[in-house]
Design a protein around this motif. Sequence first.
Motif, PDB file in Angstrom:
ATOM      1  N   UNK A 110       0.820  -1.213   0.000  1.00  0.00           N
ATOM      2  CA  UNK A 110       0.000   0.000   0.000  1.00  0.00           C
ATOM      3  C   UNK A 110       0.856   1.266   0.000  1.00  0.00           C
ATOM      4  N   UNK A 111       2.002   1.231   0.677  1.00  0.00           N
ATOM      5  CA  UNK A 111       2.806   2.445   0.801  1.00  0.00           C
ATOM      6  C   UNK A 111       4.154   2.384   0.089  1.00  0.00           C
ATOM      7  N   UNK A 112       4.550   1.207  -0.442  1.00  0.00           N
ATOM      8  CA  UNK A 112       5.836   1.101  -1.131  1.00  0.00           C
ATOM      9  C   UNK A 112       5.836  -0.046  -2.135  1.00  0.00           C
ATOM     10  N   UNK A 113       6.729   0.050  -3.108  1.00  0.00           N
ATOM     11  CA  UNK A 113       6.929  -0.995  -4.107  1.00  0.00           C
ATOM     12  C   UNK A 113       8.337  -1.537  -3.966  1.00  0.00           C
ATOM     13  N   UNK A 114       8.480  -2.839  -4.117  1.00  0.00           N
ATOM     14  CA  UNK A 114       9.797  -3.467  -4.182  1.00  0.00           C
ATOM     15  C   UNK A 114      10.072  -3.751  -5.657  1.00  0.00           C
ATOM     16  N   UNK A 115      11.108  -3.109  -6.186  1.00  0.00           N
ATOM     17  CA  UNK A 115      11.468  -3.316  -7.583  1.00  0.00           C
ATOM     18  C   UNK A 115      12.833  -3.986  -7.639  1.00  0.00           C
ATOM     19  N   UNK A 116      13.060  -4.776  -8.690  1.00  0.00           N
ATOM     20  CA  UNK A 116      14.296  -5.542  -8.835  1.00  0.00           C
ATOM     21  C   UNK A 116      14.932  -5.194 -10.174  1.00  0.00           C
ATOM     22  N   UNK A 117      16.242  -4.957 -10.158  1.00  0.00           N
ATOM     23  CA  UNK A 117      16.959  -4.653 -11.388  1.00  0.00           C
ATOM     24  C   UNK A 117      17.031  -5.910 -12.247  1.00  0.00           C
ATOM     25  N   UNK A 118      16.767  -5.768 -13.545  1.00  0.00           N
ATOM     26  CA  UNK A 118      16.730  -6.912 -14.462  1.00  0.00           C
ATOM     27  C   UNK A 118      18.069  -7.639 -14.568  1.00  0.00           C
ATOM     28  N   UNK A 119      19.167  -6.904 -14.612  1.00  0.00           N
ATOM     29  CA  UNK A 119      20.466  -7.509 -14.870  1.00  0.00           C
ATOM     30  C   UNK A 119      21.193  -7.937 -13.599  1.00  0.00           C
ATOM     31  N   UNK A 120      21.198  -7.080 -12.581  1.00  0.00           N
ATOM     32  CA  UNK A 120      21.972  -7.374 -11.380  1.00  0.00           C
ATOM     33  C   UNK A 120      21.170  -8.085 -10.306  1.00  0.00           C
ATOM     34  N   UNK A 121      19.838  -7.966 -10.344  1.00  0.00           N
ATOM     35  CA  UNK A 121      19.011  -8.587  -9.311  1.00  0.00           C
ATOM     36  C   UNK A 121      18.948  -7.780  -8.032  1.00  0.00           C
ATOM     37  N   UNK A 122      19.506  -6.576  -8.040  1.00  0.00           N
ATOM     38  CA  UNK A 122      19.540  -5.729  -6.849  1.00  0.00           C
ATOM     39  C   UNK A 122      18.149  -5.189  -6.537  1.00  0.00           C
TER      40      UNK A 122
END
Length: 51
Positions: free
Chosen positions: A32-44
């Motif tokens: 509801x208050x944040x998104x967790x995003x992941x880098x495509x190449x590094x997985x960070x």
Amino acid sequence: MKQGHNLTRQQKIHIASFRLNPDNWLISKKLADEWLIIHRLTGRPRTIPAP
């Protein structure tokens, strides 16, 4: 780790507002208050505020 999903147009606009290239990021978790995003190449992972 959960598998990332492609972005919708509105999500791309929101991620670009943080000076990130939306082509390089996947949505992993949307809270509801944040998104967790992941880098495509590094997985960070990175957390950004939800719109």
